[in-house]
Design an enzyme around this catalytic site. Structure first.
Site, PDB file in Angstrom:
ATOM      1  N   ALA A  69      62.219  74.450  -2.514  1.00 59.20           N
ATOM      2  CA  ALA A  69      63.053  75.541  -2.009  1.00 59.20           C
ATOM      3  C   ALA A  69      62.124  76.715  -1.712  1.00 59.20           C
ATOM      4  O   ALA A  69      60.989  76.758  -2.199  1.00 59.20           O
ATOM      5  CB  ALA A  69      64.089  75.917  -3.057  1.00 59.20           C
ATOM      6  N   GLY A 115      62.657  71.341  -4.649  1.00 58.46           N
ATOM      7  CA  GLY A 115      63.764  71.023  -3.739  1.00 58.46           C
ATOM      8  C   GLY A 115      63.415  69.892  -2.775  1.00 58.46           C
ATOM      9  O   GLY A 115      64.310  69.206  -2.264  1.00 58.46           O
ATOM     10  N   GLU A 118      64.088  66.825  -4.674  1.00 64.94           N
ATOM     11  CA  GLU A 118      65.556  66.741  -4.767  1.00 64.94           C
ATOM     12  C   GLU A 118      66.164  66.246  -3.455  1.00 64.94           C
ATOM     13  O   GLU A 118      67.108  65.453  -3.455  1.00 64.94           O
ATOM     14  CB  GLU A 118      66.120  68.111  -5.159  1.00 64.94           C
ATOM     15  CG  GLU A 118      65.712  68.501  -6.575  1.00 64.94           C
ATOM     16  CD  GLU A 118      66.107  69.915  -6.950  1.00 64.94           C
ATOM     17  OE1 GLU A 118      65.604  70.864  -6.317  1.00 64.94           O
ATOM     18  OE2 GLU A 118      66.918  70.074  -7.870  1.00 64.94           O
ATOM     19  N   GLU A 138      59.323  73.269 -10.859  1.00 67.48           N
ATOM     20  CA  GLU A 138      60.072  74.527 -11.040  1.00 67.48           C
ATOM     21  C   GLU A 138      59.715  75.249 -12.332  1.00 67.48           C
ATOM     22  O   GLU A 138      59.698  76.478 -12.381  1.00 67.48           O
ATOM     23  CB  GLU A 138      61.583  74.247 -11.034  1.00 67.48           C
ATOM     24  CG  GLU A 138      62.165  73.925  -9.674  1.00 67.48           C
ATOM     25  CD  GLU A 138      62.145  72.440  -9.343  1.00 67.48           C
ATOM     26  OE1 GLU A 138      61.401  71.672  -9.983  1.00 67.48           O
ATOM     27  OE2 GLU A 138      62.886  72.059  -8.428  1.00 67.48           O
TER      28      GLU A 138
HETATM   29  N1  CO8 Z   1      58.327  78.249  -0.770  1.00 69.67           N
HETATM   30  C1  CO8 Z   1      57.849  79.172   0.089  1.00 69.67           C
HETATM   31  N2  CO8 Z   1      56.622  79.069   0.665  1.00 69.67           N
HETATM   32  C2  CO8 Z   1      55.878  78.009   0.351  1.00 69.67           C
HETATM   33  C3  CO8 Z   1      56.304  77.022  -0.549  1.00 69.67           C
HETATM   34  C4  CO8 Z   1      57.605  77.161  -1.104  1.00 69.67           C
HETATM   35  N3  CO8 Z   1      58.141  76.251  -1.943  1.00 69.67           N
HETATM   36  N4  CO8 Z   1      55.336  76.090  -0.683  1.00 69.67           N
HETATM   37  C5  CO8 Z   1      54.322  76.492   0.120  1.00 69.67           C
HETATM   38  N5  CO8 Z   1      54.639  77.651   0.739  1.00 69.67           N
HETATM   39  C6  CO8 Z   1      53.833  78.410   1.683  1.00 69.67           C
HETATM   40  C7  CO8 Z   1      52.688  79.152   1.027  1.00 69.67           C
HETATM   41  O1  CO8 Z   1      53.151  80.368   0.477  1.00 69.67           O
HETATM   42  C8  CO8 Z   1      51.764  79.334   2.205  1.00 69.67           C
HETATM   43  O2  CO8 Z   1      52.256  80.368   2.997  1.00 69.67           O
HETATM   44  P1  CO8 Z   1      51.217  81.474   3.614  1.00 69.67           P
HETATM   45  O3  CO8 Z   1      50.277  80.665   4.471  1.00 69.67           O
HETATM   46  O4  CO8 Z   1      52.099  82.367   4.419  1.00 69.67           O
HETATM   47  O5  CO8 Z   1      50.552  82.109   2.459  1.00 69.67           O
HETATM   48  C9  CO8 Z   1      51.923  78.060   2.973  1.00 69.67           C
HETATM   49  O6  CO8 Z   1      53.192  77.519   2.584  1.00 69.67           O
HETATM   50  C10 CO8 Z   1      50.863  77.019   2.695  1.00 69.67           C
HETATM   51  O7  CO8 Z   1      50.861  76.793   1.309  1.00 69.67           O
HETATM   52  P2  CO8 Z   1      49.524  76.880   0.410  1.00 69.67           P
HETATM   53  O8  CO8 Z   1      48.548  77.807   1.035  1.00 69.67           O
HETATM   54  O9  CO8 Z   1      49.939  77.138  -0.982  1.00 69.67           O
HETATM   55  O10 CO8 Z   1      48.988  75.386   0.582  1.00 69.67           O
HETATM   56  P3  CO8 Z   1      48.031  74.588  -0.431  1.00 69.67           P
HETATM   57  O11 CO8 Z   1      47.583  73.378   0.280  1.00 69.67           O
HETATM   58  O12 CO8 Z   1      46.988  75.484  -1.005  1.00 69.67           O
HETATM   59  O13 CO8 Z   1      48.983  74.153  -1.653  1.00 69.67           O
HETATM   60  C11 CO8 Z   1      51.000  73.286  -2.627  1.00 69.67           C
HETATM   61  C12 CO8 Z   1      50.021  73.243  -1.436  1.00 69.67           C
HETATM   62  C13 CO8 Z   1      50.318  72.746  -3.865  1.00 69.67           C
HETATM   63  C14 CO8 Z   1      52.196  72.408  -2.271  1.00 69.67           C
HETATM   64  C15 CO8 Z   1      51.446  74.751  -2.856  1.00 69.67           C
HETATM   65  O14 CO8 Z   1      51.885  75.309  -1.615  1.00 69.67           O
HETATM   66  C16 CO8 Z   1      52.567  74.914  -3.837  1.00 69.67           C
HETATM   67  O15 CO8 Z   1      52.360  74.789  -5.038  1.00 69.67           O
HETATM   68  N6  CO8 Z   1      53.798  75.178  -3.349  1.00 69.67           N
HETATM   69  C17 CO8 Z   1      54.935  75.438  -4.175  1.00 69.67           C
HETATM   70  C18 CO8 Z   1      55.459  74.169  -4.808  1.00 69.67           C
HETATM   71  C19 CO8 Z   1      56.624  74.484  -5.698  1.00 69.67           C
HETATM   72  O16 CO8 Z   1      56.504  75.151  -6.724  1.00 69.67           O
HETATM   73  N7  CO8 Z   1      57.828  73.997  -5.332  1.00 69.67           N
HETATM   74  C20 CO8 Z   1      59.041  74.230  -6.065  1.00 69.67           C
HETATM   75  C21 CO8 Z   1      59.751  75.430  -5.533  1.00 69.67           C
HETATM   76  S1  CO8 Z   1      61.153  75.913  -6.520  1.00 69.67           S
HETATM   77  C22 CO8 Z   1      62.346  74.838  -6.046  1.00 69.67           C
HETATM   78  O17 CO8 Z   1      62.160  73.994  -5.216  1.00 69.67           O
HETATM   79  C23 CO8 Z   1      63.669  75.026  -6.714  1.00 69.67           C
HETATM   80  C24 CO8 Z   1      64.768  74.163  -6.054  1.00 69.67           C
HETATM   81  C25 CO8 Z   1      66.117  74.496  -6.605  1.00 69.67           C
HETATM   82  C26 CO8 Z   1      66.488  75.905  -6.314  1.00 69.67           C
HETATM   83  C27 CO8 Z   1      67.824  76.258  -6.819  1.00 69.67           C
HETATM   84  C28 CO8 Z   1      67.715  77.267  -7.940  1.00 69.67           C
HETATM   85  C29 CO8 Z   1      68.721  78.387  -7.856  1.00 69.67           C
END
Ligand code: CO8
Length: 264
Positions: A69, A115, A118, A138
């Site tokens: 998400a 997400g 999911e 998460e």
């Molecule tokens: N949300 C928003 N932006 C994201 C997300 C995300 N989940 N994942 C990546 N991005 C963005 C980064 O911020 C970045 O943006 P920018 O270039 O503008 O800075 C761009 O995508 C590229 O990402 P990275 O530079 O981080 O890429 P890497 O190759 O270095 O890393 C990863 C890749 C490991 C996948 C890393 O991006 C990461 O850890 N992402 C987040 C993963 C995560 O924690 N996901 C879970 C999110 S919470 C969730 O899904 C809850 C669902 C239920 C919600 C309901 C609750 C109310």
């Protein structure tokens, strides 16, 4: 087919397969609210399209299926009600996809996190690229899965395996996901879409009502007590007996010819 800002929707009419591509690669296809709204509308369009008999969902760009998400949106949430509403909104979209009466193949081409995992769990069959990474991270953000992950993952891999994944937030590779039963097939990344299309075309060539009823029997029956689930199976079997395709399929076998499905 309608155009969407965050989703690409293509129909291969010859193979009767729709491809839904989550298309926000600059944010690793993170599920923002507008994206989920587009996905919901795309699911409606695909469900209503009579040319489509099987669906593939994948992520745009080489890196991610869906990396979760949108964390910026979660960061902006305040208060219990906002959290409940956000979760229910996402759950509703996922449930609609899960309950679509057409088979849905998730082609997991990279990160399927939070997400994204999911979303993948809402498909009927998951094929992962050997490079895919799957998890529910998460906990590392101070939240919990809220788009159905705590429930679907526990039902799929068992209560305590789900706890291990959700409590640690650790990602698993495609092979480990296969061993855990999270994905059904692992293929080389370069052949992921060919594999997905091959399976989708196989499913699209089956009797569509029988396929839809088989999906409902398994998806809806699994959460019922066995006697109720068996009644459900019998009710759905009654419905399938009353189809033209049942008459055609059984006649074709007895007449030693290929069945021609009408979808009725
Ligand atoms: N949300 C928003 N932006 C994201 C997300 C995300 N989940 N994942 C990546 N991005 C963005 C980064 O911020 C970045 O943006 P920018 O270039 O503008 O800075 C761009 O995508 C590229 O990402 P990275 O530079 O981080 O890429 P890497 O190759 O270095 O890393 C990863 C890749 C490991 C996948 C890393 O991006 C990461 O850890 N992402 C987040 C993963 C995560 O924690 N996901 C879970 C999110 S919470 C969730 O899904 C809850 C669902 C239920 C919600 C309901 C609750 C109310």
């Amino acid at each position: 087919m309608p155009d969407f800002e965050n989703i690409l929707l293509e129909v291969d009419a010859e193979r009767a397969v729709a491809l839904i591509t989550i298309n926000r690669p600059d944010k690793l296809n993170a599920l923002s609210r507008p994206l989920l709204e587009d996905l919901s509308a795309a699911v409606d369009a695909v469900a209503a399209d009579e040319r489509v008999r099987a669906v593939i969902v994948t992520g745009a760009g080489g890196k991610a299926f869906v990396a979760g998400a949108d964390i910026a949106e979660i960061s902006a949430l305040e208060g219990v009600q906002a959290g409940v509403e956000y979760s229910r909104f996402g759950q509703t979209v996922m449930r609609k996809l899960e309950q679509m009466p057409k088979p849905v193949i998730m082609a997991i081409n990279g990160y399927a996190l939070g997400g994204g995992c999911e979303l993948a769990l809402c498909g009927d069959i998951r094929i992962a690229a050997d490079s895919a990474q799957i998890g529910q991270p998460e906990i590392n953000l101070g939240v919990i899965p809220g788009f159905g992950g705590t429930q679907r993952l526990a039902r799929l891999v068992g209560r305590d395996r789900a706890k291990l994944l959700v409590f640690t937030g650790e990602r698993v590779g495609a092979e480990e996901a296969y061993q855990l039963g999270i994905v059904d097939r692992v293929v080389p990344a370069a052949s992921l879409m060919d594999s997905a299309y091959e399976l989708a075309a196989t499913l699209a060539a089956k009797a569509p009502r029988a396929l839809a009823l088989a999906k409902a029997a398994i998806s809806d029956g699994i959460d019922l007590p066995l006697d109720e689930a068996l009644q459900l199976e019998a009710d759905l079997f009654g419905m399938v007996v009353d189809t033209e395709d049942r008459r055609e399929g059984t006649s074709a076998f007895l007449e030693k010819r290929q069945a021609q499905w009408s979808g009725r």
